[in-house]
Scaffold this active site. Structure first.
Site, PDB file in Angstrom:
ATOM      1  N   HIS A   1       0.818  -1.208   0.000  1.00  0.00           N
ATOM      2  CA  HIS A   1       0.000   0.000   0.000  1.00  0.00           C
ATOM      3  C   HIS A   1       0.859   1.269   0.000  1.00  0.00           C
ATOM      4  CE1 HIS A   1      -4.310   0.496  -0.088  1.00  0.00           C
ATOM      5  NE2 HIS A   1      -4.189   1.626   0.571  1.00  0.00           N
TER       6      HIS A   1
ATOM      7  N   TYR B   1      -4.165  12.852  -0.491  1.00  0.00           N
ATOM      8  CA  TYR B   1      -2.836  12.970  -1.096  1.00  0.00           C
ATOM      9  C   TYR B   1      -2.425  14.422  -1.324  1.00  0.00           C
ATOM     10  CZ  TYR B   1      -3.288   7.986  -1.809  1.00  0.00           C
ATOM     11  OH  TYR B   1      -3.442   6.647  -1.596  1.00  0.00           O
TER      12      TYR B   1
END
Length: 294
Positions: free
Chosen positions: A240, A275
């Site tokens: 991940h 993000y």
């Protein structure tokens, strides 16, 4: 038993992945044991006060707020199912709020470090196992796909003409991820090398073990962790992390947030927006290093 019927519902009707169903099972079995041992009742009989006491029990056991939040999410879905099945008249979860969790930024590896790992020639040789290990990292970083999606990849999912990869995401939702010509050529070479191996059984699974059987989660975790150890000292070194690295690299290079959402297979933009925090932190760092007034 209501728990088993709910899990069957998730698996066969909602089409949740085996990994997700297993996580729900673990959470619900743990709650079931607590309710039976503490109050000698079935989960269907639980009220608000019992759920609240369960949260206190978890906190006293030093269970993290993220884990508690996930367990409560499992219970919320379970009791919603019981309500729809008319097994209960009201959900004991209606007034329950999960404890606040501190916001944590996605952990990622800098692009330059991954480029060094994959392109320097220091870490991989021409043996099948080494080429396969490199391809695992190349595909994870080059597509941002999830571990479960990688495990399900078949050779036929690679479109060499369109230079793309088809993946089966959460809830059996397909998506197409474009990849670079370089990655396509590497995949061609890997598949050709794989075909030359003297495995007992030929398989269409893209990634296989040294014995030719399909790879599994722990196998991929070990590959990723062992190679990321060469280039990073951070604690978290998982598949991940490469997904986070992919998304962060795209954002830093100016990719549209909606496009990143589609590439990652996120259901909502909110999951992708996390993000942007990494990108802002990077800009702050550049400012502090470069601006005369910083």
């Amino acid at each position: 038993m209501s728990v088993e019927s709910y899990l069957n519902y998730l698996q066969h009707e909602k089409r949740y992945s085996p990994h997700t169903v297993l996580a729900y099972r673990t959470d619900l079995v743990q709650f079931n044991e607590y309710i039976e041992q503490t109050y000698e009742m079935q989960p269907e009989e639980a009220k608000y006060v019992h759920i609240r006491d369960y949260i206190v029990h978890l906190m006293e056991d030093k269970v993290g707020s993220n884990s508690i939040g996930r367990k409560l999410s499992s219970l919320r879905g379970f009791y919603k199912y019981l309500y729809r099945q008319k097994i209960i008249s009201t959900s004991p979860m209606s007034l329950i709020k999960a404890p606040k969790t501190p916001e944590r930024l996605p952990v990622f590896i800098e692009e330059q470090k991954l480029d060094h790992l994959l392109d320097s020639g220091e870490f991989f040789d021409a043996t099948f196992s080494s080429v396969r290990d490199k391809m695992v990292i190349e595909v994870l970083f080059g597509t941002g796909m999830r571990l479960a999606e990688l495990l399900g990849l078949k050779e036929t999912d690679i479109d060499f003409y369109q230079e793309s990869v088809k993946v089966l995401g959460k809830r059996k939702k397909e998506r197409i991820i474009p990849v670079t010509k370089q990655l396509i050529n590497q995949l061609k070479e890997y598949i050709e090398l794989k075909s030359l191996q003297k495995f007992n059984n030929k398989t269409d699974d893209l990634f296989v073990t040294n014995k030719g059987t399909a790879v599994y989660p722990v196998f991929i975790y070990k590959i990723v962790k062992s190679y990321l150890t060469y280039i990073s000292t951070q604690d978290k070194k998982s598949p991940h992390v490469l997904r986070h690295s992919y998304a962060t690299s795209l954002l830093n290079r100016g990719a549209d947030l909606n496009a990143i959402k589609e590439l990652l297979g996120h259901a909502s933009l909110a999951a992708t927006q996390v993000y942007t925090h990494n990108s802002i932190e990077r800009l702050k760092s550049i400012y502090k290093q470069a601006h005369p007034k910083a």
